[in-house]
Design a protein around this motif. Structure first.
Motif, mmCIF file in Angstrom:
data_model
loop_
_atom_site.group_PDB
_atom_site.id
_atom_site.type_symbol
_atom_site.label_atom_id
_atom_site.label_comp_id
_atom_site.label_asym_id
_atom_site.label_seq_id
_atom_site.Cartn_x
_atom_site.Cartn_y
_atom_site.Cartn_z
ATOM 1 N N PRO A 162 0.792 -1.237 0.000
ATOM 2 C CA PRO A 162 0.000 0.000 0.000
ATOM 3 C C PRO A 162 0.820 1.280 0.000
ATOM 4 N N ASP A 163 2.003 1.253 0.569
ATOM 5 C CA ASP A 163 2.821 2.461 0.669
ATOM 6 C C ASP A 163 3.905 2.546 -0.402
ATOM 7 N N MET A 164 3.874 1.656 -1.382
ATOM 8 C CA MET A 164 4.937 1.603 -2.378
ATOM 9 C C MET A 164 4.609 2.425 -3.610
ATOM 10 N N GLY A 165 5.614 3.175 -4.068
ATOM 11 C CA GLY A 165 5.545 3.826 -5.360
ATOM 12 C C GLY A 165 6.349 3.020 -6.356
ATOM 13 N N LEU A 166 6.430 3.526 -7.575
ATOM 14 C CA LEU A 166 7.137 2.803 -8.632
ATOM 15 C C LEU A 166 8.602 2.570 -8.280
ATOM 16 N N ARG A 167 9.276 3.574 -7.727
ATOM 17 C CA ARG A 167 10.702 3.458 -7.429
ATOM 18 C C ARG A 167 10.970 2.356 -6.398
ATOM 19 N N GLU A 168 10.201 2.378 -5.306
ATOM 20 C CA GLU A 168 10.423 1.377 -4.256
ATOM 21 C C GLU A 168 10.034 -0.014 -4.745
ATOM 22 N N TYR A 169 8.943 -0.086 -5.513
ATOM 23 C CA TYR A 169 8.536 -1.389 -6.043
ATOM 24 C C TYR A 169 9.629 -1.959 -6.946
ATOM 25 N N SER A 170 10.215 -1.110 -7.769
ATOM 26 C CA SER A 170 11.280 -1.567 -8.663
ATOM 27 C C SER A 170 12.483 -2.067 -7.873
ATOM 28 N N GLN A 171 12.751 -1.440 -6.728
ATOM 29 C CA GLN A 171 13.859 -1.889 -5.893
ATOM 30 C C GLN A 171 13.555 -3.242 -5.262
ATOM 31 N N TYR A 172 12.300 -3.439 -4.881
ATOM 32 C CA TYR A 172 11.924 -4.719 -4.270
ATOM 33 C C TYR A 172 11.870 -5.837 -5.316
ATOM 34 N N ALA A 173 11.137 -5.577 -6.405
ATOM 35 C CA ALA A 173 10.947 -6.616 -7.398
ATOM 36 C C ALA A 173 12.016 -6.557 -8.455
ATOM 37 N N GLY A 174 12.802 -5.459 -8.464
ATOM 38 C CA GLY A 174 13.727 -5.104 -9.521
ATOM 39 C C GLY A 174 14.916 -5.918 -9.606
ATOM 40 N N ALA A 175 15.341 -6.631 -8.854
ATOM 41 C CA ALA A 175 16.376 -7.538 -9.182
ATOM 42 C C ALA A 175 16.986 -7.319 -10.524
ATOM 43 N N VAL A 176 17.991 -6.627 -10.571
ATOM 44 C CA VAL A 176 18.770 -6.424 -11.775
ATOM 45 C C VAL A 176 17.923 -5.927 -12.936
ATOM 46 N N LYS A 177 17.104 -4.915 -12.670
ATOM 47 C CA LYS A 177 16.242 -4.352 -13.712
ATOM 48 C C LYS A 177 17.074 -3.754 -14.844
ATOM 49 N N GLU A 178 18.288 -3.297 -14.493
ATOM 50 C CA GLU A 178 19.091 -2.634 -15.510
ATOM 51 C C GLU A 178 19.726 -3.632 -16.475
ATOM 52 N N VAL A 179 19.685 -4.933 -16.136
ATOM 53 C CA VAL A 179 20.287 -5.950 -16.989
ATOM 54 C C VAL A 179 19.214 -6.533 -17.903
ATOM 55 N N PRO A 180 19.493 -6.749 -19.177
ATOM 56 C CA PRO A 180 18.495 -7.344 -20.061
ATOM 57 C C PRO A 180 17.982 -8.659 -19.501
ATOM 58 N N SER A 181 16.710 -8.899 -19.672
ATOM 59 C CA SER A 181 16.088 -10.091 -19.113
ATOM 60 C C SER A 181 16.717 -11.355 -19.696
ATOM 61 N N SER A 182 17.029 -12.298 -18.851
ATOM 62 C CA SER A 182 17.576 -13.582 -19.272
ATOM 63 C C SER A 182 17.351 -14.572 -18.146
ATOM 64 N N GLU A 183 17.568 -15.868 -18.461
ATOM 65 C CA GLU A 183 17.420 -16.877 -17.410
ATOM 66 C C GLU A 183 18.386 -16.597 -16.261
ATOM 67 N N LEU A 184 19.613 -16.194 -16.595
ATOM 68 C CA LEU A 184 20.613 -15.963 -15.562
ATOM 69 C C LEU A 184 20.240 -14.786 -14.676
ATOM 70 N N SER A 185 19.798 -13.674 -15.277
ATOM 71 C CA SER A 185 19.438 -12.520 -14.460
ATOM 72 C C SER A 185 18.235 -12.836 -13.587
ATOM 73 N N SER A 186 17.330 -13.681 -14.090
ATOM 74 C CA SER A 186 16.169 -14.093 -13.296
ATOM 75 C C SER A 186 16.614 -14.906 -12.086
ATOM 76 N N CYS A 187 17.569 -15.807 -12.293
ATOM 77 C CA CYS A 187 18.106 -16.603 -11.182
ATOM 78 C C CYS A 187 18.846 -15.715 -10.193
ATOM 79 N N ASN A 188 19.684 -14.817 -10.723
ATOM 80 C CA ASN A 188 20.470 -13.924 -9.872
ATOM 81 C C ASN A 188 19.590 -13.059 -8.987
ATOM 82 N N SER A 189 18.406 -12.708 -9.480
ATOM 83 C CA SER A 189 17.550 -11.792 -8.736
ATOM 84 C C SER A 189 17.163 -12.343 -7.378
#
Length: 366
Positions: free
Chosen positions: A166-193
């Motif tokens: 309820p208290d999350m904005g886009l920035r905080e949500y991206s930090q929580y779920a963002g696991a390596v958001k800056e890296v192109p999506s791949s199986e490895l980045s998904s595992c690393n997250s």
């Protein structure tokens, strides 16, 4: 049929029962005729009658309340839990329900009933009710049950995240779920997250580091997740998308990395007892030494436990003990051993392995 001339409590109840049965029979006949006629429009573009909608909502909420319980076995303010839950929410929930900064899919919003916005779900349901919904799903809504049967321990991170949402904005949500958001999506980045990698620890103590595990073990684990013989509502959907080549590539990548301990070097717990269980077992109770399977000179199809978090190890032992992880040949072996361990021994063994930087051989010291 002659009606009684004098109505008494006894025959009054009898005639009331007869009238009730006759009424129920007639209603059943009318309902059957209506259903068979095809007159009721089941189109998702046409809403139920208001009375039908109301009855469904009442039934839904009363059923959830009746079947759920009030026990909350975790700290819902635990940020580690919330971060783990956020990653699964982003993968499995956001496409239907939306997320901060990302509306739900237009296609999903054309479902009926429409998947609700979960931003304020905590205002409508108790933690126990949310856990029950996530674990069991809801009939006729498109809400599936949790893929990993028996893995309610994976449900609570999502409940913890929903309490943060309820208290999350886009920035905080991206930090929580963002696991390596800056890296192109791949199986490895998904595992690393979730699992971390190289010098980055896993997102939470209940998640294992994969770095330094044998490629053979990692291949086995991912294949079992893919087939559904190893239960995990978080891992099964991911592994289902991997072919043999992708599994081998991931296994080889993580096997080539060094692992840093997940817990601090000084780990609370009876490490001395844990070392005895690990190196010598408990012969009186038919408990073999952990290192007979998990040591450096054992089969590489078994995981190496050194440096894994105490939380992860104790949780897995509990799952084995409860029979949740006994559907594979290797799981059945471990489940047999886990059922012979008491809680003190489990905690001690976990504390010992969490405190070790390298894996000893069977019969060796720390």
């Amino acid at each position: 049929m002659n009606l009684p001339r004098r109505l008494t409590p006894q025959n009054g109840f009898l005639w009331l029962a007869v009238a009730g049965l006759l009424g129920a029979f007639l209603i059943g006949i009318v309902a059957l005729v209506f259903a068979m006629s095809g007159l009721y429009n089941v189109s998702a573009a046409v809403k139920h009658f208001q009375i039908t909608e109301k009855l469904i909502q009442i039934t839904l909420h009363r059923s959830i309340s009746f079947h759920s319980d009030d026990e909350v076995p975790v700290d819902l303010k635990d940020q580690n839990l919330a971060r783990l839950g956020a990653r699964h929410f982003d993968l499995g929930c956001a496409p239907c329900h939306g997320a901060p900064g990302t509306p739900a899919s237009v296609v999903m919003q054309s479902m009926y009933p429409t998947p609700p916005d979960l931003t304020r779900a905590v205002d409508k349901f108790t933690p126990g009710e949310l856990a029950w919904i996530i674990e069991n799903g809801l009939k006729y809504t498109g809400m599936p049950s949790w893929p990993g049967h028996g893995r309610k321990d994976e449900v609570w991170p999502l409940v913890a995240f929903l309490h943060q949402l309820p208290d999350m904005g886009l920035r905080e949500y991206s930090q929580y779920a963002g696991a390596v958001k800056e890296v192109p999506s791949s199986e490895l980045s998904s595992c690393n997250s979730c699992h971390g990698g190289k010098n980055r620890p896993p997102v939470a103590p209940m998640v294992p580091s994969l770095s330094g595990q044998s490629a053979t073990y990692l291949q086995r684990a991912l294949t079992e997740y893919r087939s559904g013989t190893r239960q995990s509502g978080m891992m099964e959907p991911i592994a289902a998308k991997l072919d043999d080549a992708a599994i081998q590539k991931l296994a080889n990548t993580f096997a080539g990395e060094s692992r840093a301990p997940q817990d601090a070097p000084a780990v609370d717990g009876n490490i001395a007892l844990g070392q005895r269980i690990a190196t010598s077992g408990d012969p009186q109770n038919a408990i073999p030494a952990c290192l007979s399977c998990h040591g450096t000179n054992a089969s590489d199809k078994f995981p190496r436990l050194n440096g894994l978090s105490r939380t992860y190890i104790t949780r897995q032992l509990s799952l084995f003990k409860a029979g949740v992880r006994d559907q594979t040949a290797y799981g059945a072996v471990m489940a047999t051993v886990a059922r012979r361990l008491n809680r003190e021994q489990m905690d001690a063994a976990a504390a010992y392995f969490a405190s070790t930087a390298t894996t000893p051989a069977a019969g060796g010291g720390q």
